[in-house]
Scaffold this motif. Structure first.
Motif, PDB file in Angstrom:
ATOM      1  N   GLU A 178       0.831  -1.212   0.000  1.00 52.08           N
ATOM      2  CA  GLU A 178       0.000   0.000   0.000  1.00 52.08           C
ATOM      3  C   GLU A 178       0.862   1.258   0.000  1.00 52.08           C
ATOM      4  OE1 GLU A 178      -3.706   1.968   2.540  1.00 52.08           O
ATOM      5  OE2 GLU A 178      -3.098  -0.101   2.893  1.00 52.08           O
ATOM      6  N   LYS A 179       1.955   1.237   0.767  1.00 48.87           N
ATOM      7  CA  LYS A 179       2.858   2.393   0.785  1.00 48.87           C
ATOM      8  C   LYS A 179       3.658   2.493  -0.516  1.00 48.87           C
ATOM      9  CE  LYS A 179       3.679   2.803   5.811  1.00 48.87           C
ATOM     10  NZ  LYS A 179       2.874   1.699   6.327  1.00 48.87           N
ATOM     11  N   LYS A 180       4.001   1.338  -1.081  1.00 50.60           N
ATOM     12  CA  LYS A 180       4.833   1.293  -2.282  1.00 50.60           C
ATOM     13  C   LYS A 180       4.078   1.751  -3.531  1.00 50.60           C
ATOM     14  CE  LYS A 180       7.402  -2.093  -5.070  1.00 50.60           C
ATOM     15  NZ  LYS A 180       7.779  -3.518  -5.190  1.00 50.60           N
ATOM     16  N   ALA A 181       2.777   1.483  -3.585  1.00 47.02           N
ATOM     17  CA  ALA A 181       1.994   1.660  -4.810  1.00 47.02           C
ATOM     18  C   ALA A 181       2.099   3.046  -5.455  1.00 47.02           C
ATOM     19  CB  ALA A 181       0.528   1.315  -4.531  1.00 47.02           C
ATOM     20  N   PRO A 182       2.074   4.149  -4.696  1.00 45.30           N
ATOM     21  CA  PRO A 182       2.088   5.469  -5.354  1.00 45.30           C
ATOM     22  C   PRO A 182       3.446   5.875  -5.932  1.00 45.30           C
ATOM     23  CG  PRO A 182       1.159   5.585  -3.120  1.00 45.30           C
ATOM     24  CD  PRO A 182       1.860   4.283  -3.243  1.00 45.30           C
ATOM     25  N   PHE A 183       4.523   5.158  -5.561  1.00 39.75           N
ATOM     26  CA  PHE A 183       5.855   5.551  -6.019  1.00 39.75           C
ATOM     27  C   PHE A 183       6.130   5.010  -7.417  1.00 39.75           C
ATOM     28  CE2 PHE A 183       6.165   6.114  -1.465  1.00 39.75           C
ATOM     29  CZ  PHE A 183       6.882   7.309  -1.371  1.00 39.75           C
ATOM     30  N   ARG A 184       6.825   5.812  -8.217  1.00 39.87           N
ATOM     31  CA  ARG A 184       7.160   5.453  -9.595  1.00 39.87           C
ATOM     32  C   ARG A 184       8.670   5.628  -9.777  1.00 39.87           C
ATOM     33  NH1 ARG A 184       2.582   4.412  -8.841  1.00 39.87           N
ATOM     34  NH2 ARG A 184       0.723   5.080  -9.985  1.00 39.87           N
ATOM     35  N   PRO A 185       9.469   4.595  -9.453  1.00 42.56           N
ATOM     36  CA  PRO A 185      10.930   4.721  -9.510  1.00 42.56           C
ATOM     37  C   PRO A 185      11.459   5.161 -10.872  1.00 42.56           C
ATOM     38  CG  PRO A 185      10.302   2.725  -8.341  1.00 42.56           C
ATOM     39  CD  PRO A 185       9.047   3.285  -8.929  1.00 42.56           C
ATOM     40  N   ASN A 186      10.760   4.792 -11.941  1.00 45.18           N
ATOM     41  CA  ASN A 186      11.221   5.174 -13.283  1.00 45.18           C
ATOM     42  C   ASN A 186      11.105   6.676 -13.530  1.00 45.18           C
ATOM     43  OD1 ASN A 186       8.327   4.567 -13.234  1.00 45.18           O
ATOM     44  ND2 ASN A 186       8.345   5.056 -15.423  1.00 45.18           N
ATOM     45  N   LEU A 187      10.368   7.386 -12.661  1.00 47.74           N
ATOM     46  CA  LEU A 187      10.196   8.829 -12.798  1.00 47.74           C
ATOM     47  C   LEU A 187      11.007   9.609 -11.749  1.00 47.74           C
ATOM     48  CD1 LEU A 187       6.346   8.994 -13.524  1.00 47.74           C
ATOM     49  CD2 LEU A 187       8.228   9.162 -15.163  1.00 47.74           C
ATOM     50  N   ASN A 188      11.845   8.904 -11.003  1.00 46.35           N
ATOM     51  CA  ASN A 188      12.709   9.586 -10.034  1.00 46.35           C
ATOM     52  C   ASN A 188      13.634  10.576 -10.735  1.00 46.35           C
ATOM     53  OD1 ASN A 188      11.582   7.973  -8.081  1.00 46.35           O
ATOM     54  ND2 ASN A 188      13.401   6.717  -7.732  1.00 46.35           N
ATOM     55  N   LYS A 189      14.059  11.580  -9.983  1.00 46.16           N
ATOM     56  CA  LYS A 189      15.030  12.544 -10.482  1.00 46.16           C
ATOM     57  C   LYS A 189      16.231  12.548  -9.548  1.00 46.16           C
ATOM     58  CE  LYS A 189      12.864  16.449 -10.684  1.00 46.16           C
ATOM     59  NZ  LYS A 189      12.354  17.788 -11.045  1.00 46.16           N
ATOM     60  N   THR A 190      17.348  13.069 -10.005  1.00 45.68           N
ATOM     61  CA  THR A 190      18.524  13.204  -9.147  1.00 45.68           C
ATOM     62  C   THR A 190      19.020  14.643  -9.190  1.00 45.68           C
ATOM     63  OG1 THR A 190      20.056  12.587 -10.914  1.00 45.68           O
ATOM     64  CG2 THR A 190      19.234  10.818  -9.496  1.00 45.68           C
ATOM     65  N   GLU A 191      19.611  15.053  -8.088  1.00 46.55           N
ATOM     66  CA  GLU A 191      20.210  16.379  -8.007  1.00 46.55           C
ATOM     67  C   GLU A 191      21.519  16.246  -7.234  1.00 46.55           C
ATOM     68  OE1 GLU A 191      19.026  20.845  -6.375  1.00 46.55           O
ATOM     69  OE2 GLU A 191      17.481  19.498  -7.173  1.00 46.55           O
ATOM     70  N   LYS A 192      22.548  16.901  -7.721  1.00 47.27           N
ATOM     71  CA  LYS A 192      23.844  16.835  -7.069  1.00 47.27           C
ATOM     72  C   LYS A 192      24.017  18.060  -6.178  1.00 47.27           C
ATOM     73  CE  LYS A 192      28.678  15.762  -8.018  1.00 47.27           C
ATOM     74  NZ  LYS A 192      29.711  15.578  -9.072  1.00 47.27           N
TER      75      LYS A 192
ATOM     76  N   ASP B 146       0.178  19.987  -7.794  1.00 40.41           N
ATOM     77  CA  ASP B 146       0.486  19.154  -8.952  1.00 40.41           C
ATOM     78  C   ASP B 146      -0.061  17.736  -8.749  1.00 40.41           C
ATOM     79  OD1 ASP B 146       2.297  20.988 -10.635  1.00 40.41           O
ATOM     80  OD2 ASP B 146       3.167  21.136  -8.627  1.00 40.41           O
ATOM     81  N   GLU B 147       0.170  16.886  -9.740  1.00 36.79           N
ATOM     82  CA  GLU B 147      -0.329  15.513  -9.688  1.00 36.79           C
ATOM     83  C   GLU B 147       0.635  14.569  -8.968  1.00 36.79           C
ATOM     84  OE1 GLU B 147      -3.337  14.543 -10.597  1.00 36.79           O
ATOM     85  OE2 GLU B 147      -3.820  16.593 -11.188  1.00 36.79           O
ATOM     86  N   HIS B 148       1.758  15.103  -8.534  1.00 40.59           N
ATOM     87  CA  HIS B 148       2.763  14.270  -7.886  1.00 40.59           C
ATOM     88  C   HIS B 148       3.605  15.136  -6.959  1.00 40.59           C
ATOM     89  CE1 HIS B 148       5.092  16.191 -11.065  1.00 40.59           C
ATOM     90  NE2 HIS B 148       6.173  15.925 -10.348  1.00 40.59           N
ATOM     91  N   SER B 149       4.453  14.471  -6.184  1.00 39.38           N
ATOM     92  CA  SER B 149       5.449  15.167  -5.379  1.00 39.38           C
ATOM     93  C   SER B 149       6.698  14.297  -5.352  1.00 39.38           C
ATOM     94  CB  SER B 149       4.923  15.412  -3.956  1.00 39.38           C
ATOM     95  OG  SER B 149       4.718  14.178  -3.281  1.00 39.38           O
ATOM     96  N   PHE B 150       7.752  14.819  -4.747  1.00 41.79           N
ATOM     97  CA  PHE B 150       8.983  14.052  -4.599  1.00 41.79           C
ATOM     98  C   PHE B 150       9.356  13.948  -3.131  1.00 41.79           C
ATOM     99  CE2 PHE B 150       9.513  15.407  -9.048  1.00 41.79           C
ATOM    100  CZ  PHE B 150       9.906  14.206  -9.637  1.00 41.79           C
ATOM    101  N   TRP B 151       9.613  12.727  -2.673  1.00 40.23           N
ATOM    102  CA  TRP B 151      10.048  12.488  -1.295  1.00 40.23           C
ATOM    103  C   TRP B 151      11.561  12.331  -1.259  1.00 40.23           C
ATOM    104  CZ3 TRP B 151       6.556   8.891   2.124  1.00 40.23           C
ATOM    105  CH2 TRP B 151       5.246   9.382   2.128  1.00 40.23           C
ATOM    106  N   LEU B 152      12.149  12.746  -0.143  1.00 37.95           N
ATOM    107  CA  LEU B 152      13.579  12.621   0.073  1.00 37.95           C
ATOM    108  C   LEU B 152      13.868  11.606   1.173  1.00 37.95           C
ATOM    109  CD1 LEU B 152      14.600  16.394   0.088  1.00 37.95           C
ATOM    110  CD2 LEU B 152      14.964  14.761  -1.771  1.00 37.95           C
ATOM    111  N   VAL B 153      15.023  10.971   1.096  1.00 36.69           N
ATOM    112  CA  VAL B 153      15.522  10.142   2.185  1.00 36.69           C
ATOM    113  C   VAL B 153      15.882  11.069   3.353  1.00 36.69           C
ATOM    114  CG1 VAL B 153      17.441   8.649   2.877  1.00 36.69           C
ATOM    115  CG2 VAL B 153      16.346   8.341   0.651  1.00 36.69           C
TER     116      VAL B 153
END
Length: 247
Positions: free
Chosen positions: A163-177, A203-210
């Motif tokens: 249930e927690k995993k379902a909304p995440f889309r790893p193929n759409l992840n971004k990286t920042e240095k 927006d239709e999505h957000s980005f979570w950080l470690v």
């Protein structure tokens, strides 16, 4: 008959926060107006008495209610969701708050560089951003003390729960240095949830950080004393914690 309960009833069952028991009013079920996170942060900071606070995303105004009861001198609170903004005005009216609630884009406010505050308060905001690093960078321009309550990405916890995993889309992840560190921004879809009670980002999505990456960003912005509390890896909606960052 005229009564404060009538104003609360405008929003019906969409309320999340319960009203103080002494008020005799009925709204949501969660004891947010008890201010546990605010009390904790105030202890870390050394009190909120006399402080000027900028709050981002007040939701239903309950933290502003607690700020004032702990002696904050002035509170400016910016909300981008129209329904939540109107809820805040109802709370302001019922409890006679001095807080100034504004409707609009708080990133634009932060990046304008027009004001500084003793504390910048971001509860339930960071994990709704499409550019969470930009938010922290912008907030660092207005205050030497940041409070953040947020969900964060933990691969082991999230991937162990469908249930927690379902909304995440790893193929759409971004990286920042950032300072020779590669930071992954984990794409999380809202799944089309955009009703009247939706309190996510625009927006239709957000980005979570470690969590460690959040700490790294704060360190890079000059916050070298960081205190973590309320760390709940097993939170029902995903790992979460409170952070006070001080320069």
């Amino acid at each position: 008959y005229p009564h404060h309960q009538n104003a609360l009833n405008i929003f019906g069952k969409t309320w999340v926060a319960a009203m103080p028991e002494s008020s005799g009013l009925a709204a949501g079920n969660l004891a947010h107006m008890g201010g546990a996170r605010v009390q904790w942060a105030a202890n870390v900071i050394g009190g909120l008495a006399g402080k000027e606070i900028l709050e981002l995303g007040p939701f239903e105004g309950y933290d502003a209610y607690t700020f004032e009861r702990l002696g904050a001198t002035a509170v400016v609170s910016i909300e981008n969701n129209m329904t939540n903004f109107l809820k805040c005005l109802v709370i302001k009216n019922i409890f006679g708050l001095r807080t100034t609630f504004l409707l609009g884009d708080f990133i634009k406010f932060l990046e304008s560089g027009k004001s500084r505050f003793d504390v910048c308060w971001m509860s339930g905001v960071l994990y709704h951003m499409t550019d969470p690093i930009r938010l922290m960078r912008a907030a660092s321009r207005v205050s030497d003390i940041l409070f953040i309550w947020t969900h964060y990405y933990d691969d082991l916890v999230i991937n162990a729960d469908q249930e927690k995993k379902a909304p995440f889309r790893p193929n759409l992840n971004k990286t920042e240095k950032l300072e020779d560190r590669r930071i992954v921004l984990h794409y999380r879809s809202y799944g089309g949830r955009k009703g009247s009670n939706f309190s996510g980002g625009p927006d239709e999505h957000s980005f979570w950080l470690v969590k460690d990456d959040i700490m790294h960003v704060l360190n890079s912005l000059g916050y070298h004393r960081i205190v973590v509390g309320h760390d709940e890896p097993g939170h029902v909606h995903g790992p979460s914690c409170s952070i006070v960052a001080l320069r």
